[in-house]
Design a protein around this motif. Structure first.
Motif, short mmCIF file in Angstrom:
data_model
loop_
_atom_site.label_atom_id
_atom_site.label_comp_id
_atom_site.label_asym_id
_atom_site.label_seq_id
_atom_site.Cartn_x
_atom_site.Cartn_y
_atom_site.Cartn_z
N PHE A 168 -11.21 18.83 -49.79
CA PHE A 168 -10.65 18.38 -51.07
C PHE A 168 -9.15 18.60 -51.24
N ALA A 169 -8.52 19.40 -50.39
CA ALA A 169 -7.11 19.73 -50.64
C ALA A 169 -6.17 19.42 -49.48
N PHE A 170 -6.65 19.49 -48.25
CA PHE A 170 -5.77 19.33 -47.10
C PHE A 170 -6.27 18.25 -46.16
N GLU A 171 -5.32 17.64 -45.47
CA GLU A 171 -5.65 16.70 -44.40
C GLU A 171 -5.58 17.46 -43.08
N ALA A 172 -6.62 17.36 -42.28
CA ALA A 172 -6.66 18.09 -41.02
C ALA A 172 -5.53 17.64 -40.10
N PRO A 173 -4.87 18.57 -39.42
CA PRO A 173 -3.82 18.19 -38.47
C PRO A 173 -4.40 17.41 -37.31
N ASN A 174 -3.59 16.51 -36.75
CA ASN A 174 -4.07 15.75 -35.59
C ASN A 174 -3.92 16.57 -34.31
N SER A 175 -4.45 16.06 -33.23
CA SER A 175 -4.46 16.81 -31.98
C SER A 175 -3.06 17.12 -31.47
N GLU A 176 -2.11 16.21 -31.69
CA GLU A 176 -0.74 16.44 -31.25
C GLU A 176 -0.10 17.59 -32.03
N GLU A 177 -0.32 17.62 -33.35
CA GLU A 177 0.21 18.71 -34.17
C GLU A 177 -0.38 20.04 -33.75
N ILE A 178 -1.69 20.06 -33.51
CA ILE A 178 -2.35 21.30 -33.11
C ILE A 178 -1.80 21.79 -31.78
N ALA A 179 -1.67 20.88 -30.81
CA ALA A 179 -1.17 21.27 -29.49
C ALA A 179 0.25 21.81 -29.58
N GLN A 180 1.09 21.15 -30.38
CA GLN A 180 2.49 21.58 -30.52
C GLN A 180 2.56 22.98 -31.14
N LEU A 181 1.76 23.21 -32.19
CA LEU A 181 1.80 24.49 -32.87
C LEU A 181 1.15 25.60 -32.04
N GLU A 182 0.10 25.27 -31.30
CA GLU A 182 -0.52 26.28 -30.45
C GLU A 182 0.43 26.75 -29.36
N ASN A 183 1.31 25.86 -28.92
CA ASN A 183 2.29 26.24 -27.90
C ASN A 183 3.32 27.24 -28.43
N GLU A 184 3.45 27.31 -29.76
CA GLU A 184 4.40 28.24 -30.37
C GLU A 184 3.86 29.66 -30.48
N ARG A 185 2.53 29.78 -30.33
CA ARG A 185 1.90 31.09 -30.54
C ARG A 185 2.15 32.02 -29.38
N GLU A 186 2.25 33.30 -29.68
CA GLU A 186 2.37 34.34 -28.66
C GLU A 186 1.23 35.33 -28.87
N GLU A 187 0.53 35.60 -27.79
CA GLU A 187 -0.59 36.54 -27.86
C GLU A 187 -0.09 37.96 -27.58
N ALA A 188 -0.76 38.92 -28.15
CA ALA A 188 -0.41 40.32 -27.89
C ALA A 188 -0.69 40.66 -26.43
N ASP A 189 0.20 41.44 -25.83
CA ASP A 189 0.01 41.89 -24.45
C ASP A 189 -0.85 43.14 -24.47
N LEU A 190 -2.13 42.95 -24.18
CA LEU A 190 -3.09 44.06 -24.23
C LEU A 190 -3.51 44.53 -22.85
N ASP A 191 -2.85 44.01 -21.79
CA ASP A 191 -3.19 44.43 -20.43
C ASP A 191 -2.79 45.88 -20.22
N PRO A 192 -3.53 46.61 -19.39
CA PRO A 192 -3.17 48.02 -19.12
C PRO A 192 -1.85 48.09 -18.36
N LEU A 193 -1.12 49.17 -18.59
CA LEU A 193 0.14 49.37 -17.86
C LEU A 193 -0.15 49.57 -16.37
N PRO A 194 0.77 49.18 -15.51
CA PRO A 194 0.51 49.28 -14.07
C PRO A 194 0.50 50.70 -13.55
N TYR A 195 0.93 51.68 -14.35
CA TYR A 195 0.92 53.07 -13.90
C TYR A 195 0.71 53.97 -15.13
N PRO A 196 0.13 55.15 -14.93
CA PRO A 196 -0.12 56.02 -16.11
C PRO A 196 1.18 56.58 -16.65
N MET A 197 1.22 56.74 -17.95
CA MET A 197 2.37 57.37 -18.59
C MET A 197 1.91 58.72 -19.13
#
Length: 200
Positions: A168-197
């Protein structure tokens, strides 16, 4: 903005806040609450039907579901720039620009929430005068709300809240908009460090 869309935005924003006792009591007779806040009869029926599962739960259970659904969640968190940029340092700059937009429109954030809190921005969108910046904000919100909607299971009653918004309020983004915006996202780096600290 059409009056009925503005009504939906203001009305639904309340259902995306943490459900407290006052809210639960106000909505104890859901049909009456909907009729009091929405004018169109067909819209009243559609909204009541979608929201009813929330009020078939005990308040404590609904509160726990809210926290489980939205708090500190990457795919369903209620913050616009987090949906757009993920765990990015650019969020700080994006928040400043958003705060400036709100001020330029003649409003201010009087809540304890961050400037990009989606329910608050929905209320802003409902009352802000139409211009290019507001239209762009609407598209940004459409992307974020659609992203949350697509990541919530249909069994979650909060999925119905986002269904109302996308119907009722928004028009869904098209696939091009979604792809463009998803490319802007950065995920948290949750991988373990390569050596103990070791801290001494």
């Amino acid at each position: 903005m059409r009056e009925e869309i503005a009504e939906v935005l203001i009305f639904v924003a309340r259902f995306l806040d943490y459900p407290d006792h006052q809210f639960f009591n106000e909505c104890s007779d859901l049909d009456q609450y909907v009729k009091k806040n929405l004018i169109d009869e067909e819209l009243q029926r559609e909204v009541s039907q979608r929201l009813q599962p929330m009020f078939e739960m005990e308040l404590k259970d609904l509160q726990e579901l809210y926290v489980e659904t939205f708090d500190y969640k990457d795919k369903s968190g209620l913050y616009l720039t987090a949906q757009e940029l993920g765990d990015s340092r650019r969020r700080g700059e994006a928040l400043i620009r958003l705060q400036k937009l709100i001020a330029d429109l003649g409003f201010e954030n009087v809540s304890k929430e961050l400037t990009d809190y989606i329910p608050m921005l929905m209320e802003l969108l409902a009352v802000a005068p139409e211009n290019d910046d507001v239209s762009q904000l609407k598209r940004r919100l459409a992307y974020a709300i659609n992203r949350i909607f697509t990541h919530l299971p249909s069994s979650n009653p909060y999925s119905n809240v986002f269904d109302i918004l996308m119907t009722f309020a928004f028009e869904a983004p098209n696939s091009e908009e979604i792809a463009q915006l998803e490319n802007e996202r950065e995920e948290a780096d949750l991988d373990p460090l390569p050596y103990p600290m070791i801290y001494r």
